[in-house]
Scaffold this motif. Structure first.
Motif, mmCIF file in Angstrom:
data_model
loop_
_atom_site.group_PDB
_atom_site.id
_atom_site.type_symbol
_atom_site.label_atom_id
_atom_site.label_comp_id
_atom_site.label_asym_id
_atom_site.label_seq_id
_atom_site.Cartn_x
_atom_site.Cartn_y
_atom_site.Cartn_z
ATOM 1 N N THR A 157 0.836 -1.208 0.000
ATOM 2 C CA THR A 157 0.000 0.000 0.000
ATOM 3 C C THR A 157 0.870 1.258 0.000
ATOM 4 O OG1 THR A 157 -0.168 -0.105 2.421
ATOM 5 C CG2 THR A 157 -1.944 -1.122 1.143
ATOM 6 N N VAL A 158 1.974 1.229 0.747
ATOM 7 C CA VAL A 158 2.880 2.373 0.783
ATOM 8 C C VAL A 158 3.535 2.572 -0.584
ATOM 9 C CG1 VAL A 158 4.967 3.304 1.839
ATOM 10 C CG2 VAL A 158 3.323 2.065 3.239
ATOM 11 N N VAL A 159 3.959 1.479 -1.201
ATOM 12 C CA VAL A 159 4.586 1.565 -2.513
ATOM 13 C C VAL A 159 3.579 2.077 -3.546
ATOM 14 C CG1 VAL A 159 5.665 0.264 -4.384
ATOM 15 C CG2 VAL A 159 6.306 -0.202 -2.010
ATOM 16 N N THR A 160 2.339 1.624 -3.448
ATOM 17 C CA THR A 160 1.296 2.103 -4.360
ATOM 18 C C THR A 160 1.148 3.612 -4.271
ATOM 19 O OG1 THR A 160 0.065 0.009 -4.279
ATOM 20 C CG2 THR A 160 -1.169 1.978 -4.905
ATOM 21 N N ASP A 161 1.132 4.129 -3.057
ATOM 22 C CA ASP A 161 1.028 5.582 -2.866
ATOM 23 C C ASP A 161 2.252 6.301 -3.416
ATOM 24 O OD1 ASP A 161 -1.429 5.306 -1.663
ATOM 25 O OD2 ASP A 161 -0.647 5.410 0.384
ATOM 26 N N ASP A 162 3.447 5.757 -3.173
ATOM 27 C CA ASP A 162 4.668 6.390 -3.655
ATOM 28 C C ASP A 162 4.714 6.417 -5.185
ATOM 29 O OD1 ASP A 162 5.620 7.016 -1.172
ATOM 30 O OD2 ASP A 162 7.040 5.350 -1.046
ATOM 31 N N ILE A 163 4.269 5.349 -5.803
ATOM 32 C CA ILE A 163 4.263 5.308 -7.269
ATOM 33 C C ILE A 163 3.329 6.381 -7.820
ATOM 34 C CG2 ILE A 163 3.490 3.926 -9.247
ATOM 35 C CD1 ILE A 163 4.735 1.496 -7.807
ATOM 36 N N SER A 164 2.218 6.590 -7.161
ATOM 37 C CA SER A 164 1.274 7.625 -7.590
ATOM 38 C C SER A 164 1.809 9.024 -7.320
ATOM 39 C CB SER A 164 -0.066 7.432 -6.879
ATOM 40 O OG SER A 164 -0.953 8.484 -7.182
ATOM 41 N N VAL A 204 6.112 9.182 -8.566
ATOM 42 C CA VAL A 204 6.543 8.758 -9.895
ATOM 43 C C VAL A 204 5.480 9.038 -10.956
ATOM 44 C CG1 VAL A 204 7.675 6.874 -11.167
ATOM 45 C CG2 VAL A 204 7.812 6.915 -8.692
ATOM 46 N N GLY A 205 4.264 9.276 -10.531
ATOM 47 C CA GLY A 205 3.213 9.614 -11.480
ATOM 48 C C GLY A 205 2.595 8.443 -12.199
ATOM 49 N N GLY A 206 2.544 7.290 -11.534
ATOM 50 C CA GLY A 206 1.936 6.114 -12.134
ATOM 51 C C GLY A 206 0.714 5.657 -11.365
ATOM 52 N N ALA A 207 -0.009 4.722 -11.941
ATOM 53 C CA ALA A 207 -1.180 4.132 -11.297
ATOM 54 C C ALA A 207 -0.914 2.646 -11.094
ATOM 55 C CB ALA A 207 -2.428 4.335 -12.139
ATOM 56 N N VAL A 233 4.562 -9.861 -3.634
ATOM 57 C CA VAL A 233 3.408 -9.553 -4.478
ATOM 58 C C VAL A 233 3.860 -8.666 -5.636
ATOM 59 C CG1 VAL A 233 1.764 -9.826 -2.600
ATOM 60 C CG2 VAL A 233 2.751 -7.558 -3.062
ATOM 61 N N VAL A 234 2.974 -8.483 -6.612
ATOM 62 C CA VAL A 234 3.311 -7.723 -7.814
ATOM 63 C C VAL A 234 2.296 -6.606 -8.021
ATOM 64 C CG1 VAL A 234 3.584 -7.813 -10.328
ATOM 65 C CG2 VAL A 234 4.420 -9.701 -8.920
ATOM 66 N N LEU A 235 2.813 -5.415 -8.282
ATOM 67 C CA LEU A 235 1.985 -4.292 -8.698
ATOM 68 C C LEU A 235 2.187 -4.082 -10.198
ATOM 69 C CD1 LEU A 235 2.815 -1.694 -5.877
ATOM 70 C CD2 LEU A 235 0.865 -3.264 -5.972
ATOM 71 N N ASP A 236 1.092 -3.940 -10.937
ATOM 72 C CA ASP A 236 1.183 -3.579 -12.350
ATOM 73 C C ASP A 236 0.957 -2.079 -12.449
ATOM 74 O OD1 ASP A 236 1.625 -6.126 -13.682
ATOM 75 O OD2 ASP A 236 -0.355 -6.668 -12.931
ATOM 76 N N CYS A 237 1.946 -1.370 -12.987
ATOM 77 C CA CYS A 237 1.983 0.090 -12.891
ATOM 78 C C CYS A 237 1.880 0.735 -14.267
ATOM 79 C CB CYS A 237 3.276 0.538 -12.207
ATOM 80 S SG CYS A 237 3.505 -0.223 -10.581
ATOM 81 N N GLU A 238 0.831 1.524 -14.453
ATOM 82 C CA GLU A 238 0.589 2.219 -15.709
ATOM 83 C C GLU A 238 1.264 3.587 -15.690
ATOM 84 O OE1 GLU A 238 -1.163 1.358 -18.392
ATOM 85 O OE2 GLU A 238 -2.536 -0.263 -17.821
ATOM 86 N N PHE A 239 2.040 3.869 -16.753
ATOM 87 C CA PHE A 239 2.687 5.172 -16.892
ATOM 88 C C PHE A 239 2.399 5.825 -18.234
ATOM 89 C CE2 PHE A 239 5.353 2.760 -13.926
ATOM 90 C CZ PHE A 239 5.423 3.637 -12.863
ATOM 91 N N GLY A 240 1.611 5.161 -19.085
ATOM 92 C CA GLY A 240 1.445 5.660 -20.443
ATOM 93 C C GLY A 240 2.728 5.472 -21.218
ATOM 94 N N GLU A 241 3.011 6.375 -22.159
ATOM 95 C CA GLU A 241 4.260 6.285 -22.906
ATOM 96 C C GLU A 241 5.439 6.595 -21.990
ATOM 97 O OE1 GLU A 241 4.280 8.669 -26.407
ATOM 98 O OE2 GLU A 241 3.109 7.197 -27.541
ATOM 99 N N ILE A 242 6.428 5.712 -22.012
ATOM 100 C CA ILE A 242 7.601 5.866 -21.145
ATOM 101 C C ILE A 242 8.711 6.493 -21.977
ATOM 102 C CG2 ILE A 242 9.232 4.670 -19.658
ATOM 103 C CD1 ILE A 242 7.107 2.468 -19.322
ATOM 104 N N LEU A 253 11.798 3.978 -9.657
ATOM 105 C CA LEU A 253 11.122 2.823 -9.061
ATOM 106 C C LEU A 253 12.042 2.089 -8.092
ATOM 107 C CD1 LEU A 253 9.224 1.405 -12.179
ATOM 108 C CD2 LEU A 253 8.218 2.545 -10.202
ATOM 109 N N ALA A 254 13.293 1.925 -8.482
ATOM 110 C CA ALA A 254 14.254 1.212 -7.632
ATOM 111 C C ALA A 254 14.487 1.934 -6.317
ATOM 112 C CB ALA A 254 15.567 1.007 -8.372
ATOM 113 N N ALA A 255 14.277 3.243 -6.294
ATOM 114 C CA ALA A 255 14.553 4.034 -5.096
ATOM 115 C C ALA A 255 13.431 3.989 -4.067
ATOM 116 C CB ALA A 255 14.819 5.491 -5.487
ATOM 117 N N ILE A 256 12.291 3.395 -4.418
ATOM 118 C CA ILE A 256 11.158 3.360 -3.495
ATOM 119 C C ILE A 256 11.359 2.239 -2.468
ATOM 120 C CG2 ILE A 256 8.672 2.963 -3.290
ATOM 121 C CD1 ILE A 256 8.344 4.121 -6.083
#
Length: 229
Positions: free
Chosen positions: A145-152, A155-158, A178-187, A197-200
């Motif tokens: 849950t913490v990583v999910t928030d940090d990615i949003s 990093v600007g992802g969902a 567990v695995v999070l699938d993270c949407e960023f659009g065009e990278i 991502l590695a820094a989270i």
């Protein structure tokens, strides 16, 4: 999120062509996925015909397939060199690719990065100019849950927790995470996203493979295209 697409014949051609790169005395990294499975079966046939290699599997799936194919297995800490790694990709753009559709990208990246030569097997549907596939991120379960928030927020992802298809709850990796699938659009800058991502804290590994691909064997309906990078 398991990537699909491409004909079985195209995948088979790519896998078998990559397997032909293995020669006597090699240690070969054995990736995970439907296209790589053709390579593993072809390697098994070559071993049965006298080829002297050892394989390093990157997942429970690839280990079981290699054992059934008759490939002698070893481990990364038991060898000095991995001469060749063969693996698939969910998406491929030059020397960069995204992996993790089978939730095995942490072990795959360790083996692929250690190899003297990393070969990707794919079909036409996996090749793009700009990566835009969701990026799988393996995460410590307690931190998702913490990583999910940090990615949003950072990093600007969902991020979406990957749910298992035939059991209640999330997909659990071979490493117990567990695995999070993270949407960023065009990278546009995959190298920078990989660093972010590695820094989270709580992230074990992400599915961006940056500047690792040495050669791609791309299966088509007419044959196989070899693309060195």
């Amino acid at each position: 999120m398991k990537a699909t697409g491409g004909s079985d014949d195209a995948k088979r051609r790519a896998g078998e062509r990559a397997a032909a790169e293995a020669t006597d005395g090699m240690v070969v990294g054995l990736g995970t996925g439907s296209t790589t499975a053709y390579a593993i079966r072809a390697l098994g046939q070559a071993v049965n015909a006298g080829l002297d290699i050892q394989g390093i599997p990157t997942s429970f799936q690839s280990r079981q397939l290699a054992l059934s194919a008759g490939i002698p297995l070893t481990s990364l800490d038991a060898v000095d060199t991995v001469h060749l790694a063969i693996d698939g990709a969910d998406q491929l753009a030059g020397r960069h690719c995204i992996k993790g559709g089978g939730a095995a990208h942490t072990r795959e990246k360790i083996v692929d990065a250690a190899a003297e030569r990393f070969v990707v097997v794919a079909d036409r549907t996996k090749q793009v100019e700009t990566l835009d596939h969701p990026v799988p991120v393996e995460v410590i379960p307690e931190a998702w849950t913490v990583v999910t928030d940090d990615i949003s927020n950072k990093v600007g992802g969902a991020a979406t927790l990957r749910e298992a298809e035939r059991k209640d709850g999330p997909v659990v990796t071979d490493n117990g995470n567990v695995v999070l699938d993270c949407e960023f659009g065009e990278i546009r800058d995959p190298a920078m996203l990989a660093l972010d991502l590695a820094a989270i804290p709580g992230v074990v590994e992400h599915g961006l493979f940056i500047n690792l691909v040495d050669t791609a064997f791309v299966g088509t309906d007419a044959g196989v295209e070899e693309q060195p990078f």
